[in-house]
Scaffold this active site. Structure first.
Site, PDB file in Angstrom:
ATOM      1  N   CYS A  32      38.781  47.095  52.617  1.00  0.00           N
ATOM      2  CA  CYS A  32      37.909  46.859  51.452  1.00  0.00           C
ATOM      3  C   CYS A  32      38.096  45.400  51.048  1.00  0.00           C
ATOM      4  CB  CYS A  32      38.264  47.790  50.304  1.00  0.00           C
ATOM      5  SG  CYS A  32      38.276  49.550  50.739  1.00  0.00           S
ATOM      6  N   ALA A  33      37.645  44.508  51.902  1.00  0.00           N
ATOM      7  CA  ALA A  33      38.036  43.107  51.802  1.00  0.00           C
ATOM      8  C   ALA A  33      37.410  42.379  50.623  1.00  0.00           C
ATOM      9  CB  ALA A  33      37.706  42.383  53.102  1.00  0.00           C
ATOM     10  N   GLY A  80      37.825  38.514  49.791  1.00  0.00           N
ATOM     11  CA  GLY A  80      38.855  38.056  50.705  1.00  0.00           C
ATOM     12  C   GLY A  80      40.100  37.470  50.092  1.00  0.00           C
ATOM     13  N   GLY A  81      40.375  37.757  48.816  1.00  0.00           N
ATOM     14  CA  GLY A  81      41.600  37.231  48.213  1.00  0.00           C
ATOM     15  C   GLY A  81      42.843  37.685  48.950  1.00  0.00           C
ATOM     16  N   LYS A  82      42.924  38.981  49.215  1.00  0.00           N
ATOM     17  CA  LYS A  82      44.088  39.502  49.941  1.00  0.00           C
ATOM     18  C   LYS A  82      43.992  39.190  51.436  1.00  0.00           C
ATOM     19  CE  LYS A  82      44.963  43.193  46.604  1.00  0.00           C
ATOM     20  NZ  LYS A  82      43.797  42.901  45.732  1.00  0.00           N
ATOM     21  N   ASP A 111      33.573  45.208  54.667  1.00  0.00           N
ATOM     22  CA  ASP A 111      32.960  45.403  53.357  1.00  0.00           C
ATOM     23  C   ASP A 111      31.525  45.845  53.593  1.00  0.00           C
ATOM     24  OD1 ASP A 111      33.890  44.642  50.358  1.00  0.00           O
ATOM     25  OD2 ASP A 111      31.706  44.533  50.531  1.00  0.00           O
ATOM     26  N   ASP A 118      42.478  48.421  49.775  1.00  0.00           N
ATOM     27  CA  ASP A 118      42.441  48.001  48.370  1.00  0.00           C
ATOM     28  C   ASP A 118      41.151  48.571  47.784  1.00  0.00           C
ATOM     29  OD1 ASP A 118      43.203  46.635  46.032  1.00  0.00           O
ATOM     30  OD2 ASP A 118      41.939  44.930  46.568  1.00  0.00           O
ATOM     31  N   CYS A 169      43.563  48.439  41.348  1.00  0.00           N
ATOM     32  CA  CYS A 169      43.878  47.726  40.102  1.00  0.00           C
ATOM     33  C   CYS A 169      43.622  48.662  38.925  1.00  0.00           C
ATOM     34  CB  CYS A 169      43.078  46.432  39.990  1.00  0.00           C
ATOM     35  SG  CYS A 169      41.298  46.612  40.206  1.00  0.00           S
TER      36      CYS A 169
END
Length: 467
Positions: free
Chosen positions: A282-283, A286-288, A306, A351, A404
């Protein structure tokens, strides 16, 4: 109090397409758009960035303060309005309601704006934004509030119920009720207060290009305050950037990525190694994904999924800025079994989309967009995603599920449901990252809270495929 009056504005009287080039008018435009559509604040600000960029730095700061302030304190502001209005809040048209919210935010939460100026600008906003017929109502209500401030009172603080804390911290009643049940009255209060605080800008050093001490030196020249995050070597909190982040030389050069500390912990929990094959399921933007590539020393392979093509395009742009070359993207709808991926992966990061109640400091609009009944529906989707991704992990491989959110249904509830139907998976309580230890509970789950850790509220579980 009468209930049969028509709103001053019909909902069909939508705001103009572009926000005005003044702080209060632009703030009113954004607040109206949030009420008249399902768009998120982040998406709305991004879509209007070119127009908002016309505000000078002082007006842009005021705009941000007004928009985020009203959204953080909306329930409290509406309670103040109801103390003086002659009709229910729902009978006041959205634009008029937002004009009153802006005025009361300035009189109750901003010291530098004289109350009389807040009243005058509220009347001017009404005239300029299609609510001229409401100017008498707005003026009379605000001036009565200045003369009789005692008319609005919070519920008594000794009443240890959600009612007091809900209004005191401007948290939806159902949300505060859940937190009190789970955390207790005092901790629920501290959580509600923490969510209303303005968070710092958290950044992660891109060690592929620069060492943390050198980044710290570069950042001190670009912000009023730069503080290392003790729990995360190479991460810093910024306050008062002197220029927009996107224009900082250190950002343009790819020296850092903007990422909350809690989100950085999730990548450390997955702990990808150089040369491995990793799936970021679940990109998003692309932070992670970029962090995973950094941990892998830009060696190996990352497949980023995604369902929104535009997000994948921006992900690759971010990867290029960071000097990352091992990422490939694919569009995928995880509500269905994933096809076209023959590889079984060493590690999988899920994520998952969630309620977002752990990031209300940064996304205060979610306070009012999220409903309690959304949580079970989101949990069902999270379990479904895990079901479809489980076959892609190698035997002995590692899967990290993260959200989150601090809500049990989306946290351990999802893991329990998944493990019940996937007996070839187990919780992996072994992790080499020392940074994670302060944030792990007895079950081996990662949990962070804004009021405890001064970072976003996250949950993560590390699983292994045993056979």
């Amino acid at each position: 109090m009468t209930t049969n009056r028509r709103p001053f504005l019909d909902r069909r009287s939508a705001p103009k397409r572009r926000p005005p080039v003044d702080a209060r008018g632009a703030a009113l435009f954004i607040l109206d758009q949030l009420e008249l559509s399902r768009v998120t604040l982040d998406d709305l600000l991004e879509g209007q960035e070119r127009q908002l960029a016309k505000l000078d730095s002082r007006d842009r700061a005021l705009f941000n303060q007004l928009v985020y302030g009203v959204l953080r304190w909306r329930l409290r502001l509406d309670s103040v309005i109801m103390a003086y209005a002659d009709r229910p809040i729902g009978k006041i048209a959205p634009t008029v309601r937002n004009i009153l919210r802006l005025a009361f935010f300035q009189t109750h939460f901003m010291d530098r704006i004289p109350p009389s100026a807040a009243v005058n600008t509220a009347v001017e906003l009404a005239r300029a934004h299609g609510a001229a017929k409401a100017t008498g109502f707005i003026n009379a209500l605000l001036r009565t509030a200045l003369r009789e401030p005692e008319r609005f009172q919070l519920p008594h603080p000794t009443d240890a119920s959600p009612n007091h804390l809900s209004l005191a911290t401007s948290t939806p009643f159902w949300m505060m009720e859940r937190w009190i049940t789970r955390l207790g009255f005092d901790e629920a209060r501290r959580l509600g207060e923490a969510i209303n605080q303005i968070p710092p800008i958290s950044v992660r050093c891109n060690r592929l290009i620069i060492a943390p001490p050198d980044l710290f030196t570069a950042l001190t020249e670009a912000a009023e305050s730069v503080t290392p995050i003790n729990a995360l070597p190479g991460a810093f909190n910024l306050i008062g950037p002197r220029v927009p982040l996107s224009k900082m030389p250190a950002f343009v050069a790819g020296y850092f990525a903007v990422q909350d500390a809690a989100a950085q912990l999730v990548s450390l929990m997955l702990a990808p190694q150089p040369g491995e094959t990793v799936l970021d399921a679940c990109a998003g933007l692309g932070g992670k994904t970029g962090h995973l590539a950094q941990l892998m020393e830009n060696r190996g392979r990352i497949v980023a999924l995604d369902h929104v093509p535009g997000k994948l395009t921006r992900l690759m742009q971010e990867a290029k800025r960071l000097g990352v070359s091992i990422i490939e993207t694919r569009r995928a709808n995880l509500n269905q079994p994933v096809s076209g991926l023959e590889t079984r992966f060493d590690r999988v990061l899920v994520d998952a989309p969630c309620s977002g109640l752990g990031v209300l400091r940064r996304n205060p609009d979610a306070k009012w967009a999220t409903r309690e009944k959304d949580i079970p529906r989101l949990a069902d989707r999270q379990v479904r995603f895990l079901d479809h991704l489980a076959p892609l992990l190698k035997t002995g491989g590692t899967l990290v599920y993260s959200v989150c959110s601090m809500e049990p249904e989306e946290n351990e509830g999802v893991i329990q449901r998944f493990l019940k139907s996937h007996t070839n998976f187990a919780i992996d309580r072994q992790t080499a990252a020392t940074e994670l230890q302060p944030f792990l509970d007895d079950g081996g789950f990662l949990r962070t809270y804004p009021h405890r850790h001064q970072m976003d509220g996250f949950f993560a579980a590390r699983l292994t495929r045993t056979r």
